[in-house]
Write an enzyme that holds these catalytic residues in place. Structure first.
Site, PDB file in Angstrom:
ATOM      1  N   GLN A   1      -6.176  -4.556   9.186  1.00 25.72           N
ATOM      2  CA  GLN A   1      -5.314  -3.503   9.937  1.00 25.72           C
ATOM      3  C   GLN A   1      -3.948  -4.403  10.127  1.00 25.72           C
ATOM      4  O   GLN A   1      -3.816  -5.349  10.494  1.00 25.72           O
ATOM      5  CB  GLN A   1      -6.048  -3.077  11.021  1.00 25.72           C
TER       6      GLN A   1
ATOM      7  N   LYS B   1       7.615   4.204   1.808  1.00 26.93           N
ATOM      8  CA  LYS B   1       9.175   4.191   2.183  1.00 26.93           C
ATOM      9  C   LYS B   1       9.427   2.655   1.778  1.00 26.93           C
ATOM     10  O   LYS B   1       9.147   1.644   2.495  1.00 26.93           O
ATOM     11  CB  LYS B   1       9.730   4.305   3.640  1.00 26.93           C
TER      12      LYS B   1
ATOM     13  N   GLU C   1       0.842  -1.103   0.028  1.00 27.24           N
ATOM     14  CA  GLU C   1       0.124  -0.099  -0.006  1.00 27.24           C
ATOM     15  C   GLU C   1       0.755   1.174  -0.047  1.00 27.24           C
ATOM     16  O   GLU C   1       1.713   1.375   0.634  1.00 27.24           O
ATOM     17  CB  GLU C   1      -0.907  -0.012   1.340  1.00 27.24           C
TER      18      GLU C   1
ATOM     19  N   ASP D   1     -12.387   7.695   8.566  1.00 29.44           N
ATOM     20  CA  ASP D   1     -12.350   8.022  10.021  1.00 29.44           C
ATOM     21  C   ASP D   1     -12.970   9.230  10.103  1.00 29.44           C
ATOM     22  O   ASP D   1     -13.161   9.906   9.113  1.00 29.44           O
ATOM     23  CB  ASP D   1     -10.731   8.118  10.361  1.00 29.44           C
TER      24      ASP D   1
ATOM     25  N   HIS E   1      -8.435   3.263  -2.946  1.00 32.62           N
ATOM     26  CA  HIS E   1      -9.322   3.180  -1.568  1.00 32.62           C
ATOM     27  C   HIS E   1     -10.297   4.194  -1.851  1.00 32.62           C
ATOM     28  O   HIS E   1     -10.214   5.325  -2.416  1.00 32.62           O
ATOM     29  CB  HIS E   1      -8.488   3.244  -0.368  1.00 32.62           C
TER      30      HIS E   1
ATOM     31  N   LYS F   1     -20.419  -7.029   5.631  1.00 28.70           N
ATOM     32  CA  LYS F   1     -19.795  -6.395   4.524  1.00 28.70           C
ATOM     33  C   LYS F   1     -19.751  -7.733   3.348  1.00 28.70           C
ATOM     34  O   LYS F   1     -20.037  -7.518   2.105  1.00 28.70           O
ATOM     35  CB  LYS F   1     -18.358  -5.689   4.808  1.00 28.70           C
TER      36      LYS F   1
ATOM     37  N   ALA G   1     -19.489   1.299   5.704  1.00 27.66           N
ATOM     38  CA  ALA G   1     -18.577   0.601   4.816  1.00 27.66           C
ATOM     39  C   ALA G   1     -19.621  -0.533   3.768  1.00 27.66           C
ATOM     40  O   ALA G   1     -19.637  -0.410   2.834  1.00 27.66           O
ATOM     41  CB  ALA G   1     -17.381   0.177   4.973  1.00 27.66           C
TER      42      ALA G   1
HETATM   43  P1  FAD Z   1     -17.099  -0.033   8.769  1.00 23.76           P
HETATM   44  O1  FAD Z   1     -16.922  -1.342   8.352  1.00 23.76           O
HETATM   45  O2  FAD Z   1     -18.195   0.964   8.399  1.00 23.76           O
HETATM   46  O3  FAD Z   1     -17.034  -0.104  10.427  1.00 23.76           O
HETATM   47  C1  FAD Z   1     -16.918   1.155  11.401  1.00 23.76           C
HETATM   48  C2  FAD Z   1     -17.455   0.852  12.523  1.00 23.76           C
HETATM   49  O4  FAD Z   1     -18.961   0.826  12.563  1.00 23.76           O
HETATM   50  C3  FAD Z   1     -16.921  -0.348  13.294  1.00 23.76           C
HETATM   51  O5  FAD Z   1     -16.666  -0.195  14.615  1.00 23.76           O
HETATM   52  C4  FAD Z   1     -18.232  -1.235  12.898  1.00 23.76           C
HETATM   53  O6  FAD Z   1     -18.170  -2.347  13.710  1.00 23.76           O
HETATM   54  C5  FAD Z   1     -19.378  -0.450  13.072  1.00 23.76           C
HETATM   55  N1  FAD Z   1     -20.502  -0.786  12.230  1.00 23.76           N
HETATM   56  C6  FAD Z   1     -20.464  -1.238  10.930  1.00 23.76           C
HETATM   57  N2  FAD Z   1     -21.763  -1.323  10.312  1.00 23.76           N
HETATM   58  C7  FAD Z   1     -22.474  -0.968  11.512  1.00 23.76           C
HETATM   59  C8  FAD Z   1     -23.796  -0.824  11.365  1.00 23.76           C
HETATM   60  N3  FAD Z   1     -24.852  -1.242  10.541  1.00 23.76           N
HETATM   61  N4  FAD Z   1     -24.452  -0.226  12.510  1.00 23.76           N
HETATM   62  C9  FAD Z   1     -23.553  -0.025  13.793  1.00 23.76           C
HETATM   63  N5  FAD Z   1     -22.344  -0.273  13.626  1.00 23.76           N
HETATM   64  C10 FAD Z   1     -21.670  -0.525  12.622  1.00 23.76           C
HETATM   65  N6  FAD Z   1      -9.047   5.143   5.922  1.00 23.76           N
HETATM   66  C11 FAD Z   1      -9.168   6.141   5.188  1.00 23.76           C
HETATM   67  O7  FAD Z   1      -9.689   7.484   5.203  1.00 23.76           O
HETATM   68  N7  FAD Z   1      -8.386   6.130   3.851  1.00 23.76           N
HETATM   69  C12 FAD Z   1      -7.876   4.917   3.330  1.00 23.76           C
HETATM   70  O8  FAD Z   1      -7.490   4.889   2.500  1.00 23.76           O
HETATM   71  C13 FAD Z   1      -7.901   3.972   4.412  1.00 23.76           C
HETATM   72  N8  FAD Z   1      -7.571   2.779   4.074  1.00 23.76           N
HETATM   73  C14 FAD Z   1      -7.589   1.742   5.104  1.00 23.76           C
HETATM   74  C15 FAD Z   1      -7.121   0.315   4.709  1.00 23.76           C
HETATM   75  C16 FAD Z   1      -7.188  -0.651   5.577  1.00 23.76           C
HETATM   76  C17 FAD Z   1      -6.738  -1.949   5.291  1.00 23.76           C
HETATM   77  C18 FAD Z   1      -7.746  -0.486   6.717  1.00 23.76           C
HETATM   78  C19 FAD Z   1      -7.769  -1.643   7.736  1.00 23.76           C
HETATM   79  C20 FAD Z   1      -8.437   0.861   7.219  1.00 23.76           C
HETATM   80  C21 FAD Z   1      -8.120   1.864   6.330  1.00 23.76           C
HETATM   81  N9  FAD Z   1      -8.670   3.206   6.663  1.00 23.76           N
HETATM   82  C22 FAD Z   1      -8.508   4.358   5.714  1.00 23.76           C
HETATM   83  C23 FAD Z   1      -9.138   3.403   7.917  1.00 23.76           C
HETATM   84  C24 FAD Z   1     -10.634   3.186   7.838  1.00 23.76           C
HETATM   85  O9  FAD Z   1     -11.170   4.139   7.182  1.00 23.76           O
HETATM   86  C25 FAD Z   1     -11.139   3.322   9.537  1.00 23.76           C
HETATM   87  O10 FAD Z   1     -10.548   2.363  10.331  1.00 23.76           O
HETATM   88  C26 FAD Z   1     -12.543   3.566   9.790  1.00 23.76           C
HETATM   89  O11 FAD Z   1     -12.853   3.880  11.183  1.00 23.76           O
HETATM   90  C27 FAD Z   1     -13.488   2.335   9.728  1.00 23.76           C
HETATM   91  O12 FAD Z   1     -13.432   2.063   8.222  1.00 23.76           O
HETATM   92  P2  FAD Z   1     -14.267   0.676   7.963  1.00 23.76           P
HETATM   93  O13 FAD Z   1     -14.335   0.505   6.425  1.00 23.76           O
HETATM   94  O14 FAD Z   1     -13.616  -0.480   8.683  1.00 23.76           O
HETATM   95  O15 FAD Z   1     -15.694   0.905   8.542  1.00 23.76           O
END
Ligand code: FAD
Length: 317
Positions: free
Chosen positions: A210, A305, A18, A126, A94, A199, A144
Site C-alpha cells: 500500500q 496522471k 499502476e 474492499d 488485478h 499468502k 486473498a
Molecule cells: P486479504 O489478504 O484477504 O486481507 C484482508 C483482511 O483480512 C486483512 O485484515 C487480513 O489481515 C485479514 N485476513 C486475511 N486472511 C484471514 C483469515 N484467514 N481469517 C481472518 N482474517 C484474515 N482493491 C480493488 O478492489 N481493486 C484493485 O485493483 C486493488 N488493487 C490493490 C493493489 C494494492 C497494491 C493494494 C495494497 C491494495 C489494492 N486493493 C485493490 C485494495 C484491497 O483489495 C483492499 O485493501 C482489501 O481490503 C484487502 O485486500 P487484500 O488482498 O489485502 O486482502
C-alpha cells in the site's frame, strides 16, 4: 516474463507503475496517453486495477426505486492485452475475490492464460459501499489467500472440474498486497503480517505495498515480515501527493498517516501547483532512500496522471 523472475534477477531497482481503467465511455487512447510519457524509463511492468460493480438506485414509475449494478471502470483484462501488444511490456491485471464465484475466477484465469498474461496481483477487494464489511460472492473466495490457492491449483493443472484430463497447467506469477501501516481490519500489525505470510506460504511470489509516506514504517514492516519468515521480495508503492484534496483524502481512503514534516510543508501551499512541487520533492527523497535501502523495484501509483511520476523518474533513474 514472470514478474518474480524479473524481481529476483535485477541488479538495479526496477521501475513499474499502476494505472486505472478509464471511466466507461472513454477510449483506450486515454490509457496510452498516460503510459507514453513513462516508456522512456523502461518500465518492467504495468499494473491495471480491477473495479467491481457499484450499486445505484434509479427512480422508476410510481416512486419505485430500482437497484442497478454498474461497472464504472471495466476493461482490466482487455487493457492488459492491449498494453502487452502495443508496448511489449508485462501488464499485470488485478484480480479480486469480491463479485466472483470460484468458477468465474477460473474462467477469468483461463482468459488471461490464453492471452499470454502470466502475472496476476491477487486481492480480496474492499467491501462495496452498501456493505458494512466484505461479503464474498456465493461460491467465491473469502480472502486473498483463498484466491492465491486457487491460482496455484491451476498452475498445477488442477481445474475445478475433476473430470478434465491432461489439463493445461497455467504459469502465473502471483503478487499480493502488504500494508506497512497495517490493513484497516486487522487487529494489530503482528496479526496482519501473519496473514500476509499465509499468502506467501500458499504460493504467492512477491508483495506490493500500500502507499506510504514515512519510509521508517516501510523499513519496520520489512523487518516484521523477515522476522515472521517471509522471504519474498517486497515492492514499495509510492504515490506523489498532487492536490490539496489529497491531504485529507489519502489518509481517509487508504488508512495511512502523513508525517508531520510533510503536512507542515503542505499546509503552506495555497494551490494544487504548489502541492505538486512539495509532493514531487517528497517522493524523490523517499525513493532515493528506498533505493539506498535496496528495494528490488519502485512501484508508482499514477492514477492515470503521468507528469508527476515522470518528473520523479527523471530525478532518480
Ligand atoms: P486479504 O489478504 O484477504 O486481507 C484482508 C483482511 O483480512 C486483512 O485484515 C487480513 O489481515 C485479514 N485476513 C486475511 N486472511 C484471514 C483469515 N484467514 N481469517 C481472518 N482474517 C484474515 N482493491 C480493488 O478492489 N481493486 C484493485 O485493483 C486493488 N488493487 C490493490 C493493489 C494494492 C497494491 C493494494 C495494497 C491494495 C489494492 N486493493 C485493490 C485494495 C484491497 O483489495 C483492499 O485493501 C482489501 O481490503 C484487502 O485486500 P487484500 O488482498 O489485502 O486482502
Amino acid at each position: 516474463m514472470r514478474v518474480i523472475e524479473r524481481l529476483k534477477s535485477t541488479k538495479k531497482p526496477l521501475f513499474s507503475f499502476e494505472i486505472l481503467p478509464p471511466l466507461k465511455g472513454k477510449s483506450i487512447q486515454s490509457i496510452y496517453d498516460g503510459i507514453d510519457p513513462l516508456m522512456e524509463f523502461d518500465p518492467a511492468f504495468v499494473n491495471v486495477t480491477y473495479h467491481r460493480e457499484e450499486f445505484i438506485y434509479k427512480k422508476r414509475e410510481k416512486g419505485y426505486l430500482e437497484k442497478i449494478a454498474i461497472k464504472k471502470r471495466p476493461g482490466t483484462v482487455g487493457i492488459c492485452a492491449a498494453i502487452m501488444n502495443k508496448y511489449n511490456i508485462e501488464a499485470i491485471p488485478h484480480l479480486i475475490c469480491g463479485g466472483f464465484s470460484k468458477e468465474e475466477t477460473e474462467n477469468a484465469l483461463i482468459d488471461l492464460n490464453f492471452l499470454g498474461i502470466d502475472n496476476v496481483l491477487a486481492l480480496r477487494g474492499d467491501p462495496i459501499k452498501t456493505e458494512p464489511h466484505f461479503v464474498p460472492e456465493k461460491g467465491g473466495n473469502r480472502y486473498a489467500v483463498d484466491l492465491v490457492k486457487q491460482i496455484v491449483e491451476l498452475n498445477e493443472g488442477n481445474y475445478m472440474d475433476e473430470n478434465i484430463e491432461k489439463a493445461n497447467p497455467t504459469n502465473f506469477s502471483i503478487g499480493v498486497a502488504g500494508y506497512p501501516e497495517k490493513h484497516f481490519e486487522s487487529p494489530n500489525m503482528k496479526a496482519d503480517v501473519k496473514r500476509l505470510k499465509d499468502k506467501i506460504d500458499a504460493g504467492a511470489d512477491y508483495i506490493v505495498t500500500q502507499l506510504f509516506y514515512d519510509n521508517q514504517k516501510f523499513f519496520s514492516f520489512v523487518d516484521a515480515c523477515r522476522e515472521a519468515g517471509i522471504k519474498a521480495p517486497i515492492v514499495p508503492g509510492i504515490k506523489p501527493i498532487e492536490s490539496l484534496r489529497h491531504i485529507t483524502f489519502l489518509p481517509k481512503f487508504f488508512n495511512i498517516d502523513l508525517p508531520s514534516d510533510l503536512t507542515d510543508e503542505l499546509e503552506k501551499c495555497s494551490s494544487n501547483d504548489e502541492v505538486k512541487v512539495v509532493g514531487t520533492e517528497w517522493a524523490i527523497q523517499q525513493t532515493k532512500e528506498l533505493i539506498e535501502y535496496g528495494v528490488p523495484c519502485l512501484h508508482f501509483y499514477t492514477m492515470g496522471k503521468s507528469p508527476t511520476v515522470s518528473n520523479i523518474a527523471k530525478a532518480i533513474f
